[in-house]
Scaffold this active site. Structure first.
Site, PDB file in Angstrom:
ATOM      1  N   ASN A 125       1.122  -1.160   0.069  1.00 35.28           N
ATOM      2  CA  ASN A 125      -0.359  -0.016  -0.313  1.00 35.28           C
ATOM      3  C   ASN A 125       1.002   1.126  -0.247  1.00 35.28           C
ATOM      4  O   ASN A 125       0.561   2.218  -1.136  1.00 35.28           O
ATOM      5  CB  ASN A 125      -1.398  -0.107   0.970  1.00 35.28           C
ATOM      6  CG  ASN A 125      -1.944   1.113   1.021  1.00 35.28           C
ATOM      7  OD1 ASN A 125      -2.010   1.218   0.206  1.00 35.28           O
ATOM      8  ND2 ASN A 125      -3.433   0.854   1.854  1.00 35.28           N
ATOM      9  N   ASP A 126       1.822   1.778   0.999  1.00 41.24           N
ATOM     10  CA  ASP A 126       2.552   2.302   1.438  1.00 41.24           C
ATOM     11  C   ASP A 126       3.342   2.715  -0.294  1.00 41.24           C
ATOM     12  O   ASP A 126       3.807   3.837  -0.494  1.00 41.24           O
ATOM     13  CB  ASP A 126       2.835   2.706   2.830  1.00 41.24           C
ATOM     14  CG  ASP A 126       1.964   3.304   3.583  1.00 41.24           C
ATOM     15  OD1 ASP A 126       0.598   3.485   2.946  1.00 41.24           O
ATOM     16  OD2 ASP A 126       2.190   2.251   5.212  1.00 41.24           O
ATOM     17  N   VAL A 127       4.103   1.485   0.226  1.00 40.75           N
ATOM     18  CA  VAL A 127       4.911   1.497  -1.220  1.00 40.75           C
ATOM     19  C   VAL A 127       4.780   2.083  -2.429  1.00 40.75           C
ATOM     20  O   VAL A 127       5.560   2.373  -3.314  1.00 40.75           O
ATOM     21  CB  VAL A 127       5.816   0.457  -0.826  1.00 40.75           C
ATOM     22  CG1 VAL A 127       6.771   0.537   0.401  1.00 40.75           C
ATOM     23  CG2 VAL A 127       5.188  -1.033  -1.223  1.00 40.75           C
TER      24      VAL A 127
END
Lengths: 171, 463
Positions: free
Chosen positions: B388-390
């Protein structure tokens, strides 16, 4: 592109604190080897070889017998020399570590971690020396527990690394 | 007597084995042999220690070694590849604990320690104990045990931690300046107690996404504890080996911090600003398009180049084998399948690589972020699998975002992005991800493993 990080910034950022620590330890060692400034003559050298005292300047007069003092004619190196030698080894080994670890590709970072973790189990050597006195006392017991813990680290670490690396090798 | 003087050479040889072994870790082809050379070095060091003049009770040592070996063997054989972060955390901790006990034992043994040895004893107690408890808390967090799921910190945590360190240094000073064994022991116990608290306080405020940093740091500490033990017992073998590991941990820690665009200080003491910067979630996700396994199958069927971006979700769903099945199927049709690995994907450095290697995926198909980012425009389909964040483009576009400046895998440049995710819940940074609502993005709401198996089935049906 292969390496996300060149050795240089790491070295530059780490070298200064390391050198400071090394310098501080070296000063401490020299102070430890020369207890008090009142030792006037050549005898100081021989005393320095056998005796060391706290680096803490508030208590300069409390001597303690160094580990190497086996009695007899003192051809052994002074405590300060031993310590400076150890610090030298420490600093150089850190630099060797930086150089070789920087070449490990990211794909192997997990095995690198578990493998280097197994190497940190080298403290098992200290544990064996601590537990092996032949006396059954608290010190030996602590040492024996340390041997167990450190050897879990050693055997578990090398084995799990081996398992992982075999998976990478298949191709 | 001759044997006695050869012992330091044996320790030196084992240290050389470690250096050569680590050096051979620079390629997957030589790494297996490298690890074995390291193990030989360790066996040599253990053997040398048993021949030491001061060692008399060989039965006790053999027994302890055997117990440790059996436990270590069982742990190593039984651990799942998905559980590797926990395993490494646990082993780090045990090494730290062993160093603490060795220094303690050394203190009990003699009353005539020189000052520098006593300072080393105090330092070993501090580093070893912090490693032990810090690693245990990290283990608890990775296992998601009750009470450790949420990061927790006291008000003024940094000040408290700093004071604990200062108190430990003070106790080390007292320890080194006295010759009363009872005072020394009390000081040492004091150091162990304070660093227990410190170890817990250091790691407890750190959230799941920062675990790669914590594990790297603990790895470094366990090495430094070993080196400090070397200063206690005057053994250069321990000093060399310990500092190698210390250096290795420092480098990994730096790589992890860099991959998150955060300083180590920020990871250890900063709290991630949750949710404020992202804007209202519903507005961002208004245009999300969902899809089905069958649709994804037909998109993949016509694709030339496919990139899989794995994240922690893939590890949780044990989906690495399903990924391999899908990749084999696509490659049989002439599609190129690659994997884009973000340095902090998962819970420890290299976590994703190990899982994919377990599923028989060749390591040369695993591409680093910097290598694959410039080529993503030519990719037909990117499959974001539990990451997600990456892949959050806010890192580039929103300077106020908690992840601002973090390098990401720029899948938004691909022609189609398929995101396999159970729900729209945010990642660790607790911010929404505009990628999911992008015009070229499709969401497949499902468990990663089940979704992949469905896609494989659908592609087979397509023929």
């Amino acid at each position: 592109m292969k390496r996300p990080l060149s050795a240089l910034p790491t070295l530059r950022k780490t070298a200064l604190p390391l050198l400071l620590v090394a310098g501080w330890l070296a000063v401490a060692a020299v102070v430890a080897a020369h207890p008090g400034h009142d030792a006037p003559d050549g005898d100081a050298g021989r005393r320095a070889a056998k005796v060391s005292s706290p680096a803490d300047s508030s208590k300069p007069s409390v001597p303690s017998i160094s580990k190497e003092d086996g009695g007899g004619i003192s051809a052994k190196p002074s405590r300060a020399a031993v310590l400076i030698g150890s610090v030298t080894v420490f600093v150089l080994a850190v630099f060797v570590g930086f150089e070789i670890i920087n070449k490990v590709p990211p794909t192997l970072h997990t095995p690198l971690m578990s493998g280097s973790n197994a190497i940190s189990g080298i403290t098992v050597v200290g544990a064996i020396l601590a537990s092996g006195s032949g006396r059954w006392d608290a010190a030996a017991l602590l040492g024996a527990v340390a041997v167990v813990l450190a050897n879990i680290n050693v055997v578990g670490g090398f084995l799990v690394t081996h398992r992982m690396l075999l998976m990478f090798k298949k191709r | 007597m001759i044997l006695e003087s050869l012992l330091p050479l044996a320790y030196l040889t084992s240290a050389v084995c470690f250096i050569v072994g680590l050096k051979m870790m620079s390629s997957p082809r030589t790494a297996v042999r490298g690890n074995l050379i390291g193990a030989v070095g360790m066996a040599l060091a253990i053997g040398a220690a048993c021949f030491d003049r001061g060692v008399a009770s060989h039965a006790l040592i053999a027994g302890s070694l055997a117990i440790g070996a059996v436990i270590g063997w069982i742990l190593a054989v039984r651990v799942q590849m998905t559980g590797m972060p926990q395993m490494v955390a646990l082993l780090n901790g045990l090494g730290g604990a062993a160093s603490t006990l060795v220094a303690w034992s050394d203190l009990l043994r003699g009353s005539s320690h020189p000052v520098d040895t006593l300072i080393a004893v105090g330092t070993t107690g501090l580093i070893g104990t912090v490693t032990f408890w810090g690693s245990l808390v990290a283990y608890a967090k990775l296992e998601e045990l009750k009470g450790f799921r949420e990061p927790f910190s006291l008000p003024g945590q940094q000040v408290i931690n700093a004071m604990l360190v200062i108190a430990c240094c003070g106790l080390t000073g007292v320890l080194a300046s006295t010759h009363e064994t009872s005072v020394q022991i009390s000081c040492y116990i004091g150091i162990v107690v304070l660093s227990t608290v410190l170890g817990v306080f250091l790691v407890n405020p750190i959230g799941g996404a920062d675990m790669p940093v914590v594990i790297s740091l603990m790895n470094s500490y366990s090495g430094l504890a070993g080196a400090a033990t070397g200063f206690v017992i005057d053994n250069n073998g321990l000093i060399i080996s310990g500092s190698l590991v210390g250096a290795s941990g420092v480098i990994l820690t730096r790589i992890m911090c860099k991959a998150m665009n955060r300083s180590l200080f920020n990871v250890l003491f900063g709290v991630m600003g949750g949710g404020k910067a992202g804007g209202p979630t519903d507005a961002i996700y208004a245009t999300v398009r969902s899809t089905s396994a069958e649709d994804v199958a037909s998109i993949l069927d016509g694709a030339q180049r496919v990139v899989v971006v794995p994240g922690y979700g893939m590890a949780v769903a044990q989906a690495q084998h399903a990924v391999r099945d899908l990749a084999k199927l696509l490659e049989a049709k002439g599609t190129t399948v690659e994997y884009a690995i973000h340095p902090v994907a998962g819970r420890m450095p290299g976590h994703m690589n190990v899982l994919l290697a377990e599923a028989d995926i060749a390591y040369d198909k695993l591409k680093e972020m910097d290598e694959i980012n410039p080529t993503l425009e030519t990719v037909d389909v990117a499959i974001v699998l539990g990451a997600n964040d990456v892949v959050n483009p806010l890192a580039k576009t929103d300077p106020n975002s908690p992840i601002a400046g973090m390098p990401i895998i720029e899948v938004d440049k691909c022609r189609t992005v398929v995101v396999i995710k159970r729900s729209l819940s945010p990642g660790f940074a607790k911010i929404p991800n505009p990628l999911f609502a992008a015009p070229n993005a499709l969401l497949l709401y499902a468990d990663a493993q089940k979704a992949l198996l469905d896609i494989v089935k659908a592609i087979k049906e397509l023929g």
